[in-house]
Each structure stands twice: as structure tokens, then as C-alpha cells.
Design an enzyme around this catalytic site. Structure first.
Site, short mmCIF file in Angstrom:
data_model
loop_
_atom_site.label_atom_id
_atom_site.label_comp_id
_atom_site.label_asym_id
_atom_site.label_seq_id
_atom_site.Cartn_x
_atom_site.Cartn_y
_atom_site.Cartn_z
CB CYS A 282 -0.86 0.07 1.09
SG CYS A 282 -2.41 1.07 0.77
CG HIS B 146 -4.15 -3.93 2.94
ND1 HIS B 146 -3.40 -3.51 3.62
CD2 HIS B 146 -4.32 -2.60 2.22
CE1 HIS B 146 -3.12 -2.23 3.89
NE2 HIS B 146 -4.00 -1.64 3.03
CD GLU C 20 -2.94 -6.46 5.33
OE1 GLU C 20 -3.83 -5.90 5.70
OE2 GLU C 20 -2.10 -6.81 4.49
#
Length: 397
Positions: A286, A370, A372
Site C-alpha cells: 500500500c 493488502h 494480510e
């Protein structure tokens, strides 16, 4: 939606969103009483509102949730990305109901109040989202007063006076202030978060050492680095090259974060540039992706509406595989400015914007989304594995 100059507050309205152009969106306030000014964005995720509100990348923003039932599972102590909320407030369609989840600890409206965050319900969020898509993300004030005593012209003036996210370095406001050894591992139902030094594999000392630069990081990123096999030391966003080098990292991670990457890049890019010169392996997510691009010589641009949600399709250019990703960004890397030694690796199937890159002459890569957050649910974990498995332990200059 109406103009503040010609309006009185409707009967029963205890909350309002006042845009810089004078548009007023009335509803029912919940959470904290008061007002806050920032940029209005929208998020299309159907789950994860607590993660969204505590994501440091949402600093300076008021989140419009397109999914109507926000707050229906309450809040808990696990589904947070930081120790406190960073989004200024939220706009939702339905009133917050009694929580229906065995994991609930505190109803969402009470959680918002306890954390000083303002909510606005009873809003046609579809109409607000369409307006943002057509006109771009506006500056606005969200306000809550149980008596509906709003000075609308004053709120318009406050929204107009706010300078906006472009040119604003927010990473400096949300970063951790001290170096810390990360200890949390992945979460499991009924067990909570594993401790990296005991429940993961008990071999912290033999794991590759990753130094993570915290520009406003989500905690689950660190947990995924641990899951992939790393031990992690977290440093503040302003850490110098010498401070990083003193820890003798096997690799450096560049985290997500809020604000304009060009502004954060004033102090971050020179450090990343030195890491690239030493060919220290780098992985960015990001804001970290954008900072890596800037350090390589590319430019970033402010997006019209941004990408925020858990359902964004991204194409991997190496083999055409499509990953379903989670995103939260209002700036993007300008693909046309990528230098010859930087190769695009991923692209958004929504608008064709850049979603990944790698340097052809250095051990560095990054993605705009993202991994995760696991919306796929595990489409993108390979990125953590690729980074950690490629690290060679040993002293680095």
C-alpha cells in the site's frame, strides 16, 4: 441531501454530514458527540467494520459503508488492526442493532462512543456513494448532537478550511514512536493470537530478521510475516538508514499508512533509496508500495475516488491469475512514470491502475493491496512466503 444555506435542521435529526460544497446529509447520530473534519470515502466490504475503523490508513477519513448492516456483530478485542481507531467516523444505512455474535464484547455504538468516534445512521449510502464516484472524495464535517443543534454555515466553513489529504503527511502522526520486537502470531478460533516465541515454532533466533518500517501498519501484516517464518522488529516511520542497518536485517518491510505518499516520501524515500543501493531485500504494501515506486524514480497521483473494499479483482501479469484483494488507498502509482528497471506485476481489473511492481535489478517488490486481509481468503499469502523464503540470514552492510 440539500444546501446548508437554505436549510434548517429537520426534526429528529441528531447527526449530519456537511460537505465543503454546502451539501448536508442528515441522519441519526451515534457514538461520540461532537464533530470531526476529513475526507469522505466509501468502503464496499461486507465484513470487517472494526478492522476498518482501527486501520491507521483511514486517518483523516470518514468512512461510508455501502453494506447496510454495520454493527450487527458488535465488537471484540481481537478484530482490531491497532490499539485505537483511526478513522474519524462512519456513515451507515441502518441503525446499529443489538449485536448477534458469541464473540461480542461491546455493542458497536458503545464502542464508537468509548473511542471518541462519530457515527451517522439512516443515510442513503447508495446515493452518497454514487455522488463520490461522480464528483470524487469530498472534504466534509461529520457531527453528532442529540438535540440537533447544528450551526450549518459554520460546519460548511470548517469543511472548506480543511486542506485535504493531498500534500498531507499523516504517517508521522500514526506511526509507533519506539522500536519494538513484534511477538504476535496468527489467530485461531478458541485460542486467540499465537505468541511468536512459543506457539509458532519456538525458533525466533533462527528465523530471518525483518525490520518493518511502520508508516501506519496494520497488526495483521506483522502476524503474517511471523506466519511466513520471520522474526520482526518494528521501527518508526522516521527511522534512519543507520538505525535500520544497526539491527542487521535480512530484509526490510515497508508498511501501509495514510496520507499523501509524496509528503511522507520527503523523509522516507531517501532511506529507501539507501536500502536499494545496498540491495537489501524489500517488500512493500500500500503506502509502502507507493514509497518504493517513488524511491525508484516513479510518481504517484491522487485518485478520483480511491479503492476501498474487500472485493477488488487484481490480475497477476506473470500468469494471468486473478486475486480477490482487500484495498484501502486514495493515491496510486502512475504506471506511465515507471523507469526502465521497474516492472509492473499486478493491475486492477476495475480501472487498470497499477497494483504491483518489482525492480529488475534489485531484490525489491511491492503490491498496492493488502494480502494480510485474506479476502480471497488466502489468494495473496504467497507474497509473504516469497519475501521471507528469499531472505538469507547474515550480517548486511
Amino acid at each position: 441531501m440539500a444546501d446548508a444555506k437554505t436549510l434548517t435542521v429537520p426534526k429528529g435529526a441528531s447527526g449530519v454530514l456537511v460537505l465543503a460544497d454546502g451539501t448536508c446529509v442528515f441522519g441519526r447520530g451515534f457514538g461520540a458527540v461532537g464533530d470531526a473534519v476529513g475526507e469522505v470515502c466509501f468502503n464496499t466490504a461486507m465484513t470487517g467494520y472494526q478492522e476498518v475503523m482501527t486501520d491507521p490508513s483511514y486517518a483523516g477519513q470518514i468512512v461510508t459503508f455501502t453494506f447496510p448492516h454495520i454493527g450487527n456483530v458488535g465488537t471484540n478485542l481481537d478484530d482490531v488492526e491497532a490499539d485505537e481507531p483511526f478513522a474519524l467516523g462512519c456513515v451507515v444505512r441502518q441503525d446499529v442493532t443489538e449485536p448477534s455474535s458469541f464473540r461480542n464484547v461491546q455493542p458497536f455504538d458503545q464502542w464508537m462512543k468509548a473511542n471518541g468516534r462519530i457515527g451517522l445512521s439512516g443515510v442513503d449510502t447508495r446515493a452518497l456513494t454514487r455522488m463520490i464516484r461522480e464528483k470524487g472524495a469530498p472534504n466534509a464535517v461529520i457531527a453528532h448532537d442529540p438535540e440537533g443543534a447544528f450551526d450549518l454555515p459554520a460546519l460548511v466553513a470548517k469543511a472548506q478550511a480543511w486542506p485535504g489529504l493531498e500534500g498531507m503527511d499523516l504517517a508521522i502522526q500514526v506511526t509507533g514512536k519506539e522500536s519494538r520486537l513484534w511477538s504476535g502470531g496468527p489467530w485461531a478460533l478458541g485460542k486467540g493470537y499465537a505468541e511468536a516465541d512459543s506457539e509458532v515454532d519456538g525458533s525466533n533466533g533462527t528465523r530471518p530478521h525483518v525490520v518493518a518500517l511502520d508508516y501506519g501498519a496494520k497488526n495483521n501484516i506483522f502476524r503474517n510475516l511471523v506466519k511466513a517464518g520471520a522474526r520482526v522488529t518494528v521501527l518508526p516511520a522516521t527511522a534512519s538508514f543507520d538505525e535500520i542497518s544497526a539491527l542487521k536485517p535480512d530484509g526490510v518491510f515497508l508498511s501501509n499508512g495514510p496520507g499523501d505518499p509524496a509528503a511522507t516520501g520527503e523523509y522516507a524515500v531517501p532511506v529507501i533509496g539507501e536500502l536499494l543501493e545496498k540491495d537489501v531485500p524489500i517488500f512493500g504494501i500500500c503506502l509502502g508500495h507507493q514509497l518504493l515506486a517513488l524511491a525508484a524514480g516513479a510518481k504517484t497521483v491522487k485518485m478520483h475516488q480511491g479503492h476501498r473494499g474487500a472485493n477488488h479483482p487484481v490480475k497477476r501479469l506473470s500468469d494471468g491469475l486473478v486475486e480477490i484483494t482487500s484495498m484501502n488507498h486514495g493515491f496510486a502509482v502512475d504506471t506511465d512514470t515507471l523507469p526502465a528497471n521497474v516492472r509492473p506485476t499486478h493491475v486492477s481489473l476495475f480501472d487498470g491502475s497499477n497494483c504491483g511492481l518489482e525492480l529488475t535489478d534489485k531484490s525489491a517488490f511491492s503490491v498496492q493491496y493488502h494480502p494480510e486481509a485474506s479476502p480471497g481468503p488466502q489468494d495473496s499469502f504467497y507474497l509473504f512466503e516469497r519475501f521471507v523464503s528469499g531472505l538469507k540470514q547474515g550480517d548486511r552492510p
